[in-house]
Enzyme design. Structure first.
Site, PDB file in Angstrom:
ATOM      1  N   GLY A  49     -10.986   1.411  13.058  1.00  0.00           N
ATOM      2  CA  GLY A  49     -10.501   1.610  14.350  1.00  0.00           C
ATOM      3  C   GLY A  49     -11.373   2.211  15.395  1.00  0.00           C
ATOM      4  O   GLY A  49     -11.442   1.772  16.532  1.00  0.00           O
TER       5      GLY A  49
ATOM      6  N   ARG B  56      -2.580  -1.842  -3.718  1.00  0.00           N
ATOM      7  CA  ARG B  56      -3.645  -1.036  -3.398  1.00  0.00           C
ATOM      8  C   ARG B  56      -3.752   0.046  -4.308  1.00  0.00           C
ATOM      9  O   ARG B  56      -2.617   0.871  -4.662  1.00  0.00           O
ATOM     10  CB  ARG B  56      -3.789  -0.563  -1.906  1.00  0.00           C
ATOM     11  CG  ARG B  56      -4.913   0.189  -1.697  1.00  0.00           C
ATOM     12  CD  ARG B  56      -5.013   0.903  -0.431  1.00  0.00           C
ATOM     13  NE  ARG B  56      -5.883   1.580  -0.152  1.00  0.00           N
ATOM     14  CZ  ARG B  56      -6.406   2.646   0.486  1.00  0.00           C
ATOM     15  NH1 ARG B  56      -5.392   3.040   1.152  1.00  0.00           N
ATOM     16  NH2 ARG B  56      -7.476   3.313   0.773  1.00  0.00           N
TER      17      ARG B  56
ATOM     18  N   GLU C  73      -8.060  -5.180   5.192  1.00  0.00           N
ATOM     19  CA  GLU C  73      -8.127  -4.801   3.868  1.00  0.00           C
ATOM     20  C   GLU C  73      -7.028  -5.458   3.054  1.00  0.00           C
ATOM     21  O   GLU C  73      -7.082  -5.905   1.816  1.00  0.00           O
ATOM     22  CB  GLU C  73      -7.877  -3.208   3.736  1.00  0.00           C
ATOM     23  CG  GLU C  73      -9.157  -2.549   4.180  1.00  0.00           C
ATOM     24  CD  GLU C  73      -9.117  -1.137   4.378  1.00  0.00           C
ATOM     25  OE1 GLU C  73      -9.061  -0.243   3.647  1.00  0.00           O
ATOM     26  OE2 GLU C  73      -8.483  -0.707   5.559  1.00  0.00           O
TER      27      GLU C  73
ATOM     28  N   LEU D 287     -15.248   3.116  10.155  1.00  0.00           N
ATOM     29  CA  LEU D 287     -14.913   4.197  10.862  1.00  0.00           C
ATOM     30  C   LEU D 287     -13.433   4.274  11.214  1.00  0.00           C
ATOM     31  O   LEU D 287     -13.440   3.664  12.395  1.00  0.00           O
ATOM     32  CB  LEU D 287     -15.965   4.270  12.154  1.00  0.00           C
ATOM     33  CG  LEU D 287     -17.267   4.181  11.774  1.00  0.00           C
ATOM     34  CD1 LEU D 287     -18.342   4.222  12.929  1.00  0.00           C
ATOM     35  CD2 LEU D 287     -17.891   5.171  10.713  1.00  0.00           C
ATOM     36  N   GLY D 288     -12.580   4.556  10.546  1.00  0.00           N
ATOM     37  CA  GLY D 288     -10.999   4.633  11.056  1.00  0.00           C
ATOM     38  C   GLY D 288     -10.677   6.007  10.825  1.00  0.00           C
ATOM     39  O   GLY D 288     -11.657   7.035  11.221  1.00  0.00           O
ATOM     40  N   ASN D 289      -9.332   6.323  10.493  1.00  0.00           N
ATOM     41  CA  ASN D 289      -8.908   7.720  10.274  1.00  0.00           C
ATOM     42  C   ASN D 289      -9.959   8.332   9.024  1.00  0.00           C
ATOM     43  O   ASN D 289     -10.430   9.302   9.019  1.00  0.00           O
ATOM     44  CB  ASN D 289      -7.525   7.767  10.071  1.00  0.00           C
ATOM     45  CG  ASN D 289      -6.915   8.664  11.125  1.00  0.00           C
ATOM     46  OD1 ASN D 289      -7.446   9.609  11.644  1.00  0.00           O
ATOM     47  ND2 ASN D 289      -5.559   8.439  11.349  1.00  0.00           N
TER      48      ASN D 289
ATOM     49  N   ASN E  57       0.900  -1.142   0.064  1.00  0.00           N
ATOM     50  CA  ASN E  57      -0.030   0.006  -0.027  1.00  0.00           C
ATOM     51  C   ASN E  57       1.086   1.011  -0.194  1.00  0.00           C
ATOM     52  O   ASN E  57       1.489   1.784   1.065  1.00  0.00           O
ATOM     53  CB  ASN E  57      -0.835  -0.105   1.226  1.00  0.00           C
ATOM     54  CG  ASN E  57      -1.854   1.155   1.345  1.00  0.00           C
ATOM     55  OD1 ASN E  57      -1.619   2.020   0.658  1.00  0.00           O
ATOM     56  ND2 ASN E  57      -2.712   1.509   2.302  1.00  0.00           N
TER      57      ASN E  57
ATOM     58  N   HIS F 248     -12.976   2.605  -0.017  1.00  0.00           N
ATOM     59  CA  HIS F 248     -12.957   1.782   1.129  1.00  0.00           C
ATOM     60  C   HIS F 248     -13.652   0.304   0.643  1.00  0.00           C
ATOM     61  O   HIS F 248     -14.128  -0.533   1.256  1.00  0.00           O
ATOM     62  CB  HIS F 248     -13.686   2.239   2.285  1.00  0.00           C
ATOM     63  CG  HIS F 248     -12.861   3.050   3.150  1.00  0.00           C
ATOM     64  ND1 HIS F 248     -13.508   4.146   3.887  1.00  0.00           N
ATOM     65  CD2 HIS F 248     -11.473   3.302   3.336  1.00  0.00           C
ATOM     66  CE1 HIS F 248     -12.714   4.954   4.388  1.00  0.00           C
ATOM     67  NE2 HIS F 248     -11.619   4.362   4.236  1.00  0.00           N
TER      68      HIS F 248
ATOM     69  N   ARG G  59      -9.357   8.573  20.838  1.00  0.00           N
ATOM     70  CA  ARG G  59      -8.968   8.335  22.264  1.00  0.00           C
ATOM     71  C   ARG G  59      -8.635   9.318  23.018  1.00  0.00           C
ATOM     72  O   ARG G  59      -9.209   9.636  24.171  1.00  0.00           O
ATOM     73  CB  ARG G  59      -7.734   7.346  22.170  1.00  0.00           C
ATOM     74  CG  ARG G  59      -8.141   5.973  22.022  1.00  0.00           C
ATOM     75  CD  ARG G  59      -6.792   4.984  21.660  1.00  0.00           C
ATOM     76  NE  ARG G  59      -6.420   5.495  20.301  1.00  0.00           N
ATOM     77  CZ  ARG G  59      -5.528   4.699  19.750  1.00  0.00           C
ATOM     78  NH1 ARG G  59      -4.921   3.568  20.134  1.00  0.00           N
ATOM     79  NH2 ARG G  59      -5.097   5.192  18.522  1.00  0.00           N
TER      80      ARG G  59
ATOM     81  N   GLY H 254     -14.838   1.987  14.944  1.00  0.00           N
ATOM     82  CA  GLY H 254     -15.935   1.116  14.981  1.00  0.00           C
ATOM     83  C   GLY H 254     -15.516  -0.339  15.589  1.00  0.00           C
ATOM     84  O   GLY H 254     -16.510  -0.668  16.388  1.00  0.00           O
TER      85      GLY H 254
ATOM     86  N   ASP I  83      -7.062  11.799  16.902  1.00  0.00           N
ATOM     87  CA  ASP I  83      -7.363  10.411  17.673  1.00  0.00           C
ATOM     88  C   ASP I  83      -8.474  10.665  18.584  1.00  0.00           C
ATOM     89  O   ASP I  83      -8.295  11.212  19.518  1.00  0.00           O
ATOM     90  CB  ASP I  83      -6.009  10.068  18.322  1.00  0.00           C
ATOM     91  CG  ASP I  83      -5.904   8.636  18.724  1.00  0.00           C
ATOM     92  OD1 ASP I  83      -6.948   7.994  19.181  1.00  0.00           O
ATOM     93  OD2 ASP I  83      -4.755   7.822  18.452  1.00  0.00           O
TER      94      ASP I  83
HETATM   95  P1  AMP Z   1      -7.871   3.164  11.507  1.00  0.00           P
HETATM   96  O1  AMP Z   1      -7.644   4.341  10.292  1.00  0.00           O
HETATM   97  O2  AMP Z   1      -8.998   2.279  11.214  1.00  0.00           O
HETATM   98  O3  AMP Z   1      -6.656   2.526  11.881  1.00  0.00           O
HETATM   99  O4  AMP Z   1      -8.385   4.026  12.873  1.00  0.00           O
HETATM  100  C1  AMP Z   1      -7.560   4.852  13.535  1.00  0.00           C
HETATM  101  C2  AMP Z   1      -8.401   5.767  14.233  1.00  0.00           C
HETATM  102  O5  AMP Z   1      -9.315   4.999  15.475  1.00  0.00           O
HETATM  103  C3  AMP Z   1      -7.561   6.330  15.371  1.00  0.00           C
HETATM  104  O6  AMP Z   1      -7.022   7.523  15.016  1.00  0.00           O
HETATM  105  C4  AMP Z   1      -8.479   6.533  16.640  1.00  0.00           C
HETATM  106  O7  AMP Z   1      -9.333   7.848  16.359  1.00  0.00           O
HETATM  107  C5  AMP Z   1      -9.448   5.457  16.689  1.00  0.00           C
HETATM  108  N1  AMP Z   1      -9.229   4.118  17.817  1.00  0.00           N
HETATM  109  C6  AMP Z   1      -8.331   3.181  17.629  1.00  0.00           C
HETATM  110  N2  AMP Z   1      -8.473   2.614  18.970  1.00  0.00           N
HETATM  111  C7  AMP Z   1      -9.618   3.221  19.862  1.00  0.00           C
HETATM  112  C8  AMP Z   1     -10.071   3.178  21.079  1.00  0.00           C
HETATM  113  N3  AMP Z   1      -9.586   2.355  21.719  1.00  0.00           N
HETATM  114  N4  AMP Z   1     -11.111   4.384  21.216  1.00  0.00           N
HETATM  115  C9  AMP Z   1     -11.060   5.454  20.488  1.00  0.00           C
HETATM  116  N5  AMP Z   1     -10.821   5.244  19.038  1.00  0.00           N
HETATM  117  C10 AMP Z   1      -9.909   4.605  18.907  1.00  0.00           C
END
Ligand code: AMP
Length: 587
Positions: free
Chosen positions: A301, A63, A359, A181-183, A7, A152, A255, A303, A253
C-alpha cells in the site's frame, strides 16, 4: 483453472476466486470482526463457500503464514500436512491457528476439491545460514527453532518475477531488493531468483517500521519493557501500538500521518523520517550483501501509493547508481493493467520500479501448479543437490563375469531418481597405480557397463578418465573390475561424470532451459559458496529435480561428503545448502 483463495486470519477472513489463466479475480470479499457478535471462523468460511460456489472453483489455496523448516513450497494438504502446520503453532501463535481453522472448515465443506497450503515462509527457506542464524546459543536456538524465517514470500516472489519481465532479464540474472511496504513491511534481497536475506525474522515483528509493529529493536529494550510491563502488555505494545501508530500517535494509516505532517505535526514528521530511514538502512545493507543491486522494487500500500515516502526512501542513492526521476515518481500509478512503472532516471544504472503486488494471484498460481492445472506458474526455485560417490553400472555380461552366471543385483537402498537403487554388491577397481575396494554397484542393469570416479580417484588408480555425460562411454578409459566370481577388464567405460541436473519437461520450461543446455549453478548457504560452470541439463519426465555432483566437487563447495567406504551418499533434499541456476547458453 479457477482457484478459491482463502486467507483466514485471526480477526478476518479474506477470499477471492481467481481464474489462473487470465489472472482475473471473478469475485472477492472479506468477513471482518471474527470473534465478535457471533461471527466465527466456521460461519465466515461457510458464508464464503456459499458466495463462491457459483464460480465452481477447481481447487482451494490457503495462505499459511508459517511453514517452519519443513515446507519449501506450496503443498497439497493431507492429514500429515495439517499436523505439520499445527506443529508450527508456537512459531506463529497469532497466525497459524487461524490459518488451520480455515483449512479444516473448508476441507470438511469441500472434501472433493484439492486444498493447497501456500506458505509465507517458503520463499525464504533456502536463505544461506549466515542470514538465517541469530547469534545466540546454537543448540538452544536449534532446539527451539529460533532463527530467521522471513515472511511475505508470495509477494516478494511475485514482484520479483514482474520486475524481471519488465526488465526483460531472467530473474536468475538479477540482484533485486524488493520492499513490501504495506501495513506489514519487509525487505528482501533476491539473488539468482532466490531470497538470500529478508528483514522479518522468527516472527513478522522484526525489520522495517510497520503500521503498528516496531521493527528492529534492541533485545535489551525488549527485556526492559518485559520487566516494566510484563510479557502480554509488551507483546501488545510491540505488535499493536508501535510503528507508525506508536510514533505518530495518529494511527497506522500513512495517509493521515502525511496529512498531519503537512500541517506541521512534529510527531507525524518524526514517524515518516524514522520509517524512511529504516528502509534506507536495509537498502544499503542488502546492496552490500549482494555486492551491488540491479533494481529496487517498491510494493504494498505504501510502496505503490505514497509518492512522498518513495522520494524519501530513494533520494541521494546516486552512489549506488540509482537516480530517481521526480516526475515519474509523481505520476507513477500502478494497476492490474500496468503493474510495473519505472521511476528511475533514464541513465540510472540501478532501476527503481513500483510494482503492484498480488499475493492472491500468486497463491492461486501456486495452488494451480500443485494440482497440475496451471500454466507458466513456476518461479524457478533452488535445486536440491545430491552427491554421488564413485560407483559402477553393470550389464548382464559383466554381472555374470563378476558375480557368477545368472546372479542378480539386490537392493541396498533406493535412490532418489525413480527406479534407481544402490545394490548390496560392490566391486574393486584396479588401475596401473593402485586399487579402490568396496565400490558400490548401482542397479538396475544397463545395456553397457560404466564406472564413474572422481579426479582424486584417478590419482589413486593411476588412470585418466574423460569427463563424460552418463552413457557416453565410447572411447573412454579402460579399467579392471574385481568381483567375487572373477576379474573383468573393460577396454572402455571409465568416466568422470559430467556434473548435471535431472529435471522434468515442466521444470525445464520453468527454468527456461532445454535438454543438453549447459548452465552455471551457484551454491549458496554452505561454508564455501561456489559457482559451478558447465553443468549439463538432462530432461526426462520420469526424473526428479536434482543436481548430481561428485565428491570432489562437493568437497570444493564444502557440502556433506560421501563416506570413506566409497558408498553412494545422497544429501537430503531439505539441506540448507541449495543451488540456484543461471542459464549460460542455449544449445
Ligand atoms: P497494505 O497492507 O499493503 O494494504 O497497505 C496499507 C497501507 O498503505 C495503509 O495503512 C496506508 O498506510 C498505506 N497507503 C495506502 N494508500 C496510500 C496513499 N495514497 N498514500 C500513503 N499511504 C497509503
Amino acid at each position: 483453472m479457477r482457484v478459491l483463495v482463502i486467507n483466514c486470519g485471526s480477526s478476518s477472513v479474506k477470499y477471492r476466486v481467481i481464474d489462473v489463466g487470465s489472472g482475473e479475480a471473478l469475485t472477492s470479499g472479506a468477513i471482518e470482526r471474527i470473534g465478535e457478535g457471533g461471527t466465527t471462523h466456521a460461519s465466515a468460511v461457510a458464508a464464503i463457500l456459499q458466495d463462491t460456489a457459483a464460480f465452481e472453483p477447481a481447487a482451494v489455496g490457503h495462505r499459511v503464514v508459517h511453514g517452519g523448516e519443513r515446507f519449501h513450497d506450496a503443498t497439497l494438504i493431507d492429514d500429515d500436512v495439517i499436523d505439520a502446520i499445527e506443529a508450527c503453532f508456537p512459531l506463529a501463535p497469532l497466525h497459524n491457528p487461524a490459518n488451520l481453522a480455515g483449512i479444516r472448515i473448508a476441507r470438511e465443506a469441500l472434501p472433493t476439491l484439492p486444498h493447497v497450503a501456500v506458505f509465507d515462509t517458503a520463499f525464504h527457506v533456502r536463505m544461506p545460514r549466515r542470514a538465517k542464524h541469530y547469534a545466540i546459543d546454537l543448540e538452544l536456538a536449534n532446539r527451539l527453532g529460533i532463527r530467521r524465517y522471513g515472511f511475505h514470500g508470495p509477494s516478494h516472489a511475485y514482484v520479483a518475477g514482474l520486475a524481471a519481465d519488465f526488465l526483460q532479464t531472467d530473474v536468475s540474472n538479477l540482484r533485486l531488493i524488493t520492499l513490501h511496504l504495506g501495513n506489514g513491511a519487509s525487505a528482501c534481497a533476491i539473488e539468482l531468483g532466490s531470497s538470500i536475506e529478508t528483514s522479518m525474522g522468527l516472527t513478522p515483528l522484526e525489520g522495517l517500521v510497520m503500521g503498528t509493529r516496531c521493527g528492529d529493536l534492541d533485545a535489551g529494550a525488549v527485556l526492559e519493557l518485559v520487566r516494566q510491563l510484563g510479557v502480554d502488555e509488551t507483546d501488545h505494545l510491540l505488535n499493536r501500538q508501535s510503528g507508525l501508530a506508536g510514533l505518530s500517535g495518529l494511527g497506522n494509516d500513512l495517509r493521515d500521518i502525511e496529512a498531519q505532517a503537512a500541517e506541521g505535526n512534529d510527531r507525524a514528521r518524526l514517524a515518516i523520517t524514522v520509517y524512511a530511514h529504516a528502509v534506507r538502512r536495509y537498502i544499503g545493507a542488502y546492496a552490500a550483501v549482494m555486492g551491488g543491486v540491479d533494481a529496487i522494487v517498491l510494493t504494498g500500500g505504501i510502496g505503490q501509493n505514497s509518492v512522498q515516502m518513495r522520494r524519501r526512501i530513494l533520494q541521494q542513492l546516486d552512489f549506488l547508481g540509482l537516480r530517481l526521476d521526480e516526475d515519474r515518481n509523481q505520476d507513477a500509478e500502478v494497476s492490474a493493467a500496468t503493474p510495473v512503472v519505472d521511476i528511475s532516471a533514464d541513465r540510472a544504472l540501478v532501476r527503481a520500479l513500483v510494482v503492484a503486488t498480488n499475493e492472491e494471484l500468486m497463491t492461486a498460481r501456486q495452488t494451480a501448479r500443485v494440482v497440475g492445472g496451471g500454466t507458466d506458474v513456476r518461479s524457478p526455485g533452488p535445486v536440491p543437490i545430491a552427491i554421488s560417490g564413485r560407483h559402477a553400472h553393470l550389464d548382464r555380461a559383466s554381472m555374470d563375469a563378476l558375480f557368477g552366471a545368472g546372479s542378480e543385483l539386490t537392493v541396498y537402498r533406493y535412490l532418489s531418481q525413480p527406479g534407481q537403487f544402490a545394490a548390496r554388491q560392490t566391486v574393486s577397481l584396479i588401475g596401473p597405480r593402485g586399487r579402490i575396494d568396496k565400490v558400490r554397484v548401482l542397479g538396475p542393469l544397463r545395456q553397457a557397463p560404466q564406472v564413474e570416479i572422481s579426479r582424486t580417484d584417478e590419482f589413486e588408480l593411476g588412470v585418466d578418465a574423460p569427463v563424460r555425460a552418463s552413457g557416453k562411454t565410447q572411447g573412454s578409459a579402460p579399467i579392471t573390475l574385481e568381483g567375487p566370481a572373477g576379474n573383468l577388464h573393460l577396454k572402455e567405460g571409465l568416466i568422470c561424470a559430467w556434473r548435471h541436473i535431472h529435471m522434468t519437461t515442466r521444470d525445464a520450461e520453468a527454468y527456461g532451459v532445454e535438454n543438453g543446455d549447459q548452465v552455471e549453478v551457484a551454491i549458496t548457504g554452505g561454508d564455501r559458496d561456489l559457482t559451478f560452470g558447465d553443468v549439463l541439463i538432462r530432461v526426462k519426465d520420469s526424473y526428479l529435480l536434482e543436481m548430481h555432483i561428485d565428491t570432489d566437487e562437493a568437497n570444493a563447495a564444502e557440502l556433506s561428503q560421501g563416506d570413506s567406504s566409497g558408498d553412494l551418499l545422497y544429501s537430503s533434499p531439505d539441506v540448507a545448502v541449495s543451488a540456484s541456476l543461471r542459464r549460460k547458453r542455449a544449445r
